[in-house]
Design a protein around this motif. Structure first.
Motif, PDB file in Angstrom:
ATOM      1  N   LYS A 139      19.402  65.741  23.479  1.00 59.21           N
ATOM      2  CA  LYS A 139      18.175  65.461  23.223  1.00 59.21           C
ATOM      3  C   LYS A 139      17.262  65.621  24.170  1.00 59.21           C
ATOM      4  CE  LYS A 139      18.560  65.464  18.680  1.00 59.21           C
ATOM      5  NZ  LYS A 139      17.421  66.923  17.542  1.00 59.21           N
ATOM      6  N   MET A 140      18.093  64.397  25.551  1.00 61.14           N
ATOM      7  CA  MET A 140      17.525  63.875  26.253  1.00 61.14           C
ATOM      8  C   MET A 140      17.508  65.034  27.477  1.00 61.14           C
ATOM      9  SD  MET A 140      20.370  60.769  27.668  1.00 61.14           S
ATOM     10  CE  MET A 140      21.467  59.883  25.509  1.00 61.14           C
ATOM     11  N   LEU A 141      18.560  66.036  27.741  1.00 57.64           N
ATOM     12  CA  LEU A 141      18.056  67.162  28.498  1.00 57.64           C
ATOM     13  C   LEU A 141      16.540  67.608  27.953  1.00 57.64           C
ATOM     14  CD1 LEU A 141      21.644  68.158  28.739  1.00 57.64           C
ATOM     15  CD2 LEU A 141      20.558  67.189  30.625  1.00 57.64           C
ATOM     16  N   THR A 142      16.469  67.990  26.618  1.00 62.62           N
ATOM     17  CA  THR A 142      15.956  68.394  26.238  1.00 62.62           C
ATOM     18  C   THR A 142      14.311  67.397  26.769  1.00 62.62           C
ATOM     19  OG1 THR A 142      17.169  69.271  24.083  1.00 62.62           O
ATOM     20  CG2 THR A 142      14.173  69.642  23.982  1.00 62.62           C
ATOM     21  N   VAL A 143      14.042  66.155  27.002  1.00 70.52           N
ATOM     22  CA  VAL A 143      13.166  66.024  27.383  1.00 70.52           C
ATOM     23  C   VAL A 143      12.657  66.023  28.473  1.00 70.52           C
ATOM     24  CG1 VAL A 143      12.318  63.363  27.066  1.00 70.52           C
ATOM     25  CG2 VAL A 143      13.477  64.704  25.128  1.00 70.52           C
ATOM     26  N   LEU A 144      14.095  65.899  29.161  1.00 70.38           N
ATOM     27  CA  LEU A 144      14.143  65.858  30.449  1.00 70.38           C
ATOM     28  C   LEU A 144      13.380  67.066  31.547  1.00 70.38           C
ATOM     29  CD1 LEU A 144      14.753  64.834  33.626  1.00 70.38           C
ATOM     30  CD2 LEU A 144      17.074  65.248  33.170  1.00 70.38           C
ATOM     31  N   GLU A 145      13.672  68.647  30.083  1.00 66.94           N
ATOM     32  CA  GLU A 145      13.351  69.508  30.491  1.00 66.94           C
ATOM     33  C   GLU A 145      11.778  69.757  30.290  1.00 66.94           C
ATOM     34  OE1 GLU A 145      14.061  73.736  28.609  1.00 66.94           O
ATOM     35  OE2 GLU A 145      15.577  72.298  28.980  1.00 66.94           O
ATOM     36  N   HIS A 146      11.413  69.068  29.032  1.00 66.89           N
ATOM     37  CA  HIS A 146       9.752  69.162  28.945  1.00 66.89           C
ATOM     38  C   HIS A 146       9.392  68.401  30.067  1.00 66.89           C
ATOM     39  CE1 HIS A 146       6.661  68.286  26.448  1.00 66.89           C
ATOM     40  NE2 HIS A 146       6.647  67.430  27.229  1.00 66.89           N
ATOM     41  N   GLY A 176      24.133  67.432  35.017  1.00 62.90           N
ATOM     42  CA  GLY A 176      22.848  67.772  33.853  1.00 62.90           C
ATOM     43  C   GLY A 176      21.626  66.820  34.666  1.00 62.90           C
ATOM     44  N   PHE A 177      22.265  65.767  34.503  1.00 64.88           N
ATOM     45  CA  PHE A 177      21.099  64.452  35.467  1.00 64.88           C
ATOM     46  C   PHE A 177      20.888  63.969  35.929  1.00 64.88           C
ATOM     47  CE2 PHE A 177      22.535  64.092  30.484  1.00 64.88           C
ATOM     48  CZ  PHE A 177      21.565  63.822  29.848  1.00 64.88           C
ATOM     49  N   GLU A 178      21.555  64.881  37.365  1.00 57.58           N
ATOM     50  CA  GLU A 178      21.392  64.672  38.706  1.00 57.58           C
ATOM     51  C   GLU A 178      20.023  65.104  39.004  1.00 57.58           C
ATOM     52  OE1 GLU A 178      25.302  67.176  37.772  1.00 57.58           O
ATOM     53  OE2 GLU A 178      22.811  67.364  37.473  1.00 57.58           O
ATOM     54  N   PRO A 179      19.259  63.597  39.558  1.00 59.03           N
ATOM     55  CA  PRO A 179      17.519  63.797  39.896  1.00 59.03           C
ATOM     56  C   PRO A 179      17.476  65.026  40.884  1.00 59.03           C
ATOM     57  CG  PRO A 179      18.702  62.022  40.665  1.00 59.03           C
ATOM     58  CD  PRO A 179      20.003  62.368  39.974  1.00 59.03           C
ATOM     59  N   LEU A 180      16.301  66.018  40.230  1.00 62.76           N
ATOM     60  CA  LEU A 180      15.422  66.867  41.514  1.00 62.76           C
ATOM     61  C   LEU A 180      14.983  66.259  42.888  1.00 62.76           C
ATOM     62  CD1 LEU A 180      14.298  69.723  38.903  1.00 62.76           C
ATOM     63  CD2 LEU A 180      16.652  69.109  39.979  1.00 62.76           C
ATOM     64  N   ASP A 181      14.695  67.098  44.241  1.00 61.28           N
ATOM     65  CA  ASP A 181      14.223  66.498  44.868  1.00 61.28           C
ATOM     66  C   ASP A 181      13.144  66.044  44.584  1.00 61.28           C
ATOM     67  OD1 ASP A 181      16.111  66.980  46.696  1.00 61.28           O
ATOM     68  OD2 ASP A 181      15.385  68.667  47.415  1.00 61.28           O
ATOM     69  N   GLY A 182      12.033  64.884  45.396  1.00 60.27           N
ATOM     70  CA  GLY A 182      10.688  64.642  44.738  1.00 60.27           C
ATOM     71  C   GLY A 182      11.413  63.053  43.203  1.00 60.27           C
ATOM     72  N   GLU A 183      12.584  63.415  42.509  1.00 61.19           N
ATOM     73  CA  GLU A 183      12.202  62.453  41.484  1.00 61.19           C
ATOM     74  C   GLU A 183      12.890  61.305  41.941  1.00 61.19           C
ATOM     75  OE1 GLU A 183      12.804  65.701  38.013  1.00 61.19           O
ATOM     76  OE2 GLU A 183      14.846  64.357  38.195  1.00 61.19           O
ATOM     77  N   VAL A 184      12.641  59.792  41.536  1.00 61.16           N
ATOM     78  CA  VAL A 184      12.756  58.883  42.350  1.00 61.16           C
ATOM     79  C   VAL A 184      14.339  58.230  41.053  1.00 61.16           C
ATOM     80  CG1 VAL A 184      11.863  56.154  42.279  1.00 61.16           C
ATOM     81  CG2 VAL A 184      10.330  59.015  43.037  1.00 61.16           C
ATOM     82  N   ILE A 185      14.753  58.117  41.609  1.00 62.64           N
ATOM     83  CA  ILE A 185      16.458  56.958  42.090  1.00 62.64           C
ATOM     84  C   ILE A 185      15.431  55.228  41.532  1.00 62.64           C
ATOM     85  CG2 ILE A 185      17.910  56.276  42.518  1.00 62.64           C
ATOM     86  CD1 ILE A 185      18.572  59.701  43.453  1.00 62.64           C
ATOM     87  N   PHE A 186      16.273  54.665  40.990  1.00 56.41           N
ATOM     88  CA  PHE A 186      15.958  52.704  41.449  1.00 56.41           C
ATOM     89  C   PHE A 186      17.492  52.113  40.675  1.00 56.41           C
ATOM     90  CE2 PHE A 186      11.033  53.755  40.281  1.00 56.41           C
ATOM     91  CZ  PHE A 186      10.891  52.830  42.047  1.00 56.41           C
ATOM     92  N   GLU A 187      17.945  51.556  41.976  1.00 58.67           N
ATOM     93  CA  GLU A 187      18.932  51.444  41.618  1.00 58.67           C
ATOM     94  C   GLU A 187      18.989  50.210  40.866  1.00 58.67           C
ATOM     95  OE1 GLU A 187      22.176  51.790  45.086  1.00 58.67           O
ATOM     96  OE2 GLU A 187      21.850  53.578  44.157  1.00 58.67           O
ATOM     97  N   VAL A 244       8.836  53.913  18.691  1.00 57.67           N
ATOM     98  CA  VAL A 244      10.025  54.556  18.396  1.00 57.67           C
ATOM     99  C   VAL A 244       9.715  55.951  17.912  1.00 57.67           C
ATOM    100  CG1 VAL A 244      12.156  54.571  17.096  1.00 57.67           C
ATOM    101  CG2 VAL A 244      10.918  53.055  17.961  1.00 57.67           C
ATOM    102  N   MET A 245      10.030  56.967  18.387  1.00 56.58           N
ATOM    103  CA  MET A 245       9.984  58.148  17.605  1.00 56.58           C
ATOM    104  C   MET A 245      11.297  59.361  17.695  1.00 56.58           C
ATOM    105  SD  MET A 245       6.679  59.270  19.709  1.00 56.58           S
ATOM    106  CE  MET A 245       5.883  60.428  18.510  1.00 56.58           C
ATOM    107  N   THR A 246      11.544  60.170  17.271  1.00 54.93           N
ATOM    108  CA  THR A 246      12.419  60.874  17.144  1.00 54.93           C
ATOM    109  C   THR A 246      12.248  61.704  18.355  1.00 54.93           C
ATOM    110  OG1 THR A 246      12.581  63.063  16.014  1.00 54.93           O
ATOM    111  CG2 THR A 246      13.742  61.418  14.977  1.00 54.93           C
ATOM    112  N   VAL A 247      12.686  63.177  19.388  1.00 49.61           N
ATOM    113  CA  VAL A 247      12.460  63.517  19.813  1.00 49.61           C
ATOM    114  C   VAL A 247      11.475  64.423  19.351  1.00 49.61           C
ATOM    115  CG1 VAL A 247      13.407  65.939  21.323  1.00 49.61           C
ATOM    116  CG2 VAL A 247      14.444  63.322  21.530  1.00 49.61           C
ATOM    117  N   GLU A 248      11.937  65.066  18.456  1.00 47.66           N
ATOM    118  CA  GLU A 248      11.235  65.711  17.426  1.00 47.66           C
ATOM    119  C   GLU A 248       9.667  65.476  17.397  1.00 47.66           C
ATOM    120  OE1 GLU A 248      11.488  68.859  13.754  1.00 47.66           O
ATOM    121  OE2 GLU A 248      12.939  67.964  13.629  1.00 47.66           O
TER     122      GLU A 248
END
Length: 179
Positions: A30-37, A70-81, A170-174
């Motif tokens: 489900k997370m990957l679906t949202v990330l792709e969106h 599948g969750f690796e950041p792409l170029d330009g996506e910010v990471i906060f530690e 709170v919502m479902t992905v759908e």
């Protein structure tokens, strides 16, 4: 109204066998679906990564802190530690969001009773509008104060109920993708 996706702690350390029973085995899908969106729509994607200061913590090891496949950041996506449960404490996340003009957050990740819940609560308290995706997060079983195990699905539902309406919608992905 500009929004961003916050992906919380999508790290290999949560895949280990040391963890107790977990609910929602489809959460990552489900997370990957949202990330792709978000990526396809060109909306902001922000990765939150836990980096513990404790040597005995599984996230101390570099391999456990790595992002899941599948969750690796792409170029330009910010990471906060972060080093605590909240993505806002000890990071520049709040000022980054403000500088980017982001007022709305969609939150997903691991785990709901800990970093996801804490970040959701703080985001709302800081004035952000938050959508929490119920089926794009998961909970592990926890012991109660008497040593009994709290079922992970029950724990998940209690956390969602305590966040809905006061700290997040709170919502479902759908529901979110069709809204």
């Amino acid at each position: 109204m500009k929004k961003a996706l916050l992906l919380i702690d999508m790290q290999k350390g949560f895949l280990g066998s040391q963890w107790p029973e977990r609910n929602n085995p489809q959460a990552e899908e489900k997370m990957l679906t949202v990330l792709e969106h978000f990526r396809e729509s060109g909306e902001e994607v922000i990765h939150i990564c836990h980096k513990s200061r404790l040597a005995e913590d599984s996230f101390y090891k570099e391999s456990d802190r790595a992002f899941m496949e599948g969750f690796e950041p792409l170029d330009g996506e910010v990471i906060f530690e972060k080093t605590v449960n909240s993505a806002f404490i000890g990071t520049d996340l709040e000022s980054y969001l403000q500088k980017q003009g982001i007022s709305d957050l969609v939150i997903l990740g691991l785990t709901l009773p800990h970093c996801v819940s804490t970040t959701t609560r703080m985001a709302a308290n800081l004035g952000f509008t938050v959508v929490l995706l119920s089926d794009a997060t998961a909970s592990f079983a926890l012991p109660d104060l008497w040593g009994q195990t709290i079922d992970p699905e029950l724990l998940h539902q209690i956390n969602l109920a305590s966040l809905d309406g006061e700290f997040a919608q709170v919502m479902t992905v759908e529901q979110y993708l069709n809204s």
